[in-house]
Design an enzyme around this catalytic site. Structure first.
Site, PDB file in Angstrom:
ATOM      1  N   ASP A  50      96.963   6.824  50.901  1.00  0.00           N
ATOM      2  CA  ASP A  50      96.109   7.330  52.055  1.00  0.00           C
ATOM      3  C   ASP A  50      94.709   7.597  51.555  1.00  0.00           C
ATOM      4  O   ASP A  50      94.633   8.076  50.352  1.00  0.00           O
ATOM      5  CB  ASP A  50      96.847   8.491  52.657  1.00  0.00           C
ATOM      6  CG  ASP A  50      96.285   8.469  54.137  1.00  0.00           C
ATOM      7  OD1 ASP A  50      97.270   8.015  54.939  1.00  0.00           O
ATOM      8  OD2 ASP A  50      95.260   8.953  54.472  1.00  0.00           O
ATOM      9  N   ASP A  77      91.068   4.584  49.476  1.00  0.00           N
ATOM     10  CA  ASP A  77      90.331   4.178  51.027  1.00  0.00           C
ATOM     11  C   ASP A  77      90.054   2.773  50.881  1.00  0.00           C
ATOM     12  O   ASP A  77      89.648   2.100  50.080  1.00  0.00           O
ATOM     13  CB  ASP A  77      88.972   4.987  50.804  1.00  0.00           C
ATOM     14  CG  ASP A  77      88.048   4.603  51.821  1.00  0.00           C
ATOM     15  OD1 ASP A  77      88.420   3.765  52.710  1.00  0.00           O
ATOM     16  OD2 ASP A  77      86.920   5.236  51.814  1.00  0.00           O
ATOM     17  N   VAL A  78      90.816   2.211  51.896  1.00  0.00           N
ATOM     18  CA  VAL A  78      90.996   0.631  52.065  1.00  0.00           C
ATOM     19  C   VAL A  78      89.284   0.041  52.309  1.00  0.00           C
ATOM     20  O   VAL A  78      89.216  -1.286  52.207  1.00  0.00           O
ATOM     21  CB  VAL A  78      91.833   0.136  53.032  1.00  0.00           C
ATOM     22  CG1 VAL A  78      93.281   0.596  52.777  1.00  0.00           C
ATOM     23  CG2 VAL A  78      91.537   0.679  54.370  1.00  0.00           C
ATOM     24  N   ASN A 104      99.056  -0.398  56.766  1.00  0.00           N
ATOM     25  CA  ASN A 104      98.962   0.313  58.050  1.00  0.00           C
ATOM     26  C   ASN A 104      97.573   0.962  58.270  1.00  0.00           C
ATOM     27  O   ASN A 104      97.557   1.498  59.598  1.00  0.00           O
ATOM     28  CB  ASN A 104     100.034   1.291  57.952  1.00  0.00           C
ATOM     29  CG  ASN A 104     101.674   1.008  57.957  1.00  0.00           C
ATOM     30  OD1 ASN A 104     102.106   0.697  59.329  1.00  0.00           O
ATOM     31  ND2 ASN A 104     102.277   1.010  56.836  1.00  0.00           N
ATOM     32  N   TYR A 169      88.188  -1.910  68.460  1.00  0.00           N
ATOM     33  CA  TYR A 169      89.673  -2.026  68.101  1.00  0.00           C
ATOM     34  C   TYR A 169      90.293  -3.121  68.292  1.00  0.00           C
ATOM     35  O   TYR A 169      91.087  -3.821  67.419  1.00  0.00           O
ATOM     36  CB  TYR A 169      90.273  -0.787  68.618  1.00  0.00           C
ATOM     37  CG  TYR A 169      91.755  -0.315  68.162  1.00  0.00           C
ATOM     38  CD1 TYR A 169      91.909   0.048  66.712  1.00  0.00           C
ATOM     39  CD2 TYR A 169      92.821  -0.502  69.003  1.00  0.00           C
ATOM     40  CE1 TYR A 169      92.966   0.335  66.220  1.00  0.00           C
ATOM     41  CE2 TYR A 169      94.017  -0.306  68.594  1.00  0.00           C
ATOM     42  CZ  TYR A 169      94.203  -0.073  67.087  1.00  0.00           C
ATOM     43  OH  TYR A 169      95.433   0.340  66.658  1.00  0.00           O
ATOM     44  N   LYS A 173      92.055  -5.703  65.609  1.00  0.00           N
ATOM     45  CA  LYS A 173      93.259  -6.254  65.616  1.00  0.00           C
ATOM     46  C   LYS A 173      94.082  -7.354  66.160  1.00  0.00           C
ATOM     47  O   LYS A 173      94.661  -8.110  65.363  1.00  0.00           O
ATOM     48  CB  LYS A 173      94.078  -5.188  66.852  1.00  0.00           C
ATOM     49  CG  LYS A 173      94.215  -3.635  66.378  1.00  0.00           C
ATOM     50  CD  LYS A 173      94.970  -3.400  65.057  1.00  0.00           C
ATOM     51  CE  LYS A 173      95.427  -2.020  64.719  1.00  0.00           C
ATOM     52  NZ  LYS A 173      95.939  -1.821  63.627  1.00  0.00           N
ATOM     53  N   ALA A 202     103.013   4.112  69.771  1.00  0.00           N
ATOM     54  CA  ALA A 202     103.926   5.096  69.153  1.00  0.00           C
ATOM     55  C   ALA A 202     103.245   6.505  68.865  1.00  0.00           C
ATOM     56  O   ALA A 202     102.284   6.764  68.443  1.00  0.00           O
ATOM     57  CB  ALA A 202     104.101   4.337  67.773  1.00  0.00           C
TER      58      ALA A 202
END
Length: 261
Positions: A50, A77-78, A104, A169, A173, A202
């Site tokens: 994360d 950090d992606v 994720n 977003y 996605k 979720a």
């Protein structure tokens, strides 16, 4: 509509016994954290990651008490390619191979397109789409060299349907979905399967903080069960995609929602 109660929590069945996994964005109470826990309950050794180092270490400590010797943590950090590379190098160095990756990491936000800044657009795309690309690429390189594996990406039903204020977003996605399909075709030659889940709602504490009560009620009412999903219910589908029970499934986006168009 009256909501249907959440089902009982399903115990582990050893579906991932002896396998090694990386789970990104796994420090919180959302899908990433739930996925890490479910992987551990199914017998995997898990490297959680994360960008929030403090929360990551706290989650590592909690999981470590329950699953001693089976969990470790590496901050990542992606949006930083060097950190992504270090994460996957650590996974292979620690375990000798990499069997499963659950991507994720994602970033949301609400802004009408006419008011959206370049920075808002780019930030959401960089974390959500580019970050998934970087991690998928790193995973494929590792799995190509060690004999196969499974990648599961986290998409969203918003990648299929329109929602006001979510252009960045939704675009990210939808991109994750397309990336998943294309990567699956290329990865088949390495014995790697690539699939995605597409949740809708979720519920977790962070989502409550950044989403209005009105929108949460509206999204909940759209669902067939009249309730939001528990993060672990999405994680259960990720476990299925990561396990041998989905051995002939690749390039698919599985809706964990009734909102597939």
């Amino acid at each position: 509509m009256t909501g249907v109660e959440s089902p009982a929590y399903e115990p582990g069945h050893g579906l991932l016994k002896g396998r090694t996994a990386v789970v990104t964005a796994a420090a919180g109470a959302g899908i990433g954290g739930a996925t890490a826990r479910r992987f551990l309950e199914e017998g995997a050794r898990v490297l959680i990651s994360d960008a929030h180092t403090r929360r990551l270490k706290e989650h590592e400590a909690r999981l470590g008490r329950e699953f001693p010797g089976a969990v470790a943590a590496v901050p990542c950090d992606v949006t930083d390619e060097s950190q992504v590379g270090a994460l996957f190098e650590a996974a292979v160095r620690e375990h000798g191979k990499l069997d499963i990756v659950a991507n994720n990491a994602g970033l949301g936000g609400t802004s009408d397109l006419v008011d959206m800044t370049d920075e808002q657009w780019s930030r959401v795309l960089d974390v959500t789409l580019n970050g998934t690309f970087r991690c998928t690429r790193a995973a494929l390189r590792a799995m190509r060299d060690t004999g196969g594996g499974v990648i599961v990406n986290n998409a969203s039903v918003v990648g299929w349907r329109a929602q006001a204020g979510q252009a960045h977003y939704a675009a990210a996605k939808a991109g994750v979905m397309a990336l998943t399909r294309c990567a699956a075709i290329e990865a088949a030659a390495y014995g790697v399967r690539v699939n995605a889940v597409a949740p809708s709602l979720a519920m977790h504490p962070h989502l409550v903080k950044v989403t209005s009560a009105e929108l949460l009620r509206e999204l909940t009412a759209r669902e067939a069960f009249g309730r939001y999903a528990e993060p672990w219910e999405v994680a259960n589908v990720i476990v299925f995609l990561a396990s041998g029970y989905s051995s002939y499934l690749t390039g698919e986006v599985v809706a964990v929602s009734s909102q597939h168009p």
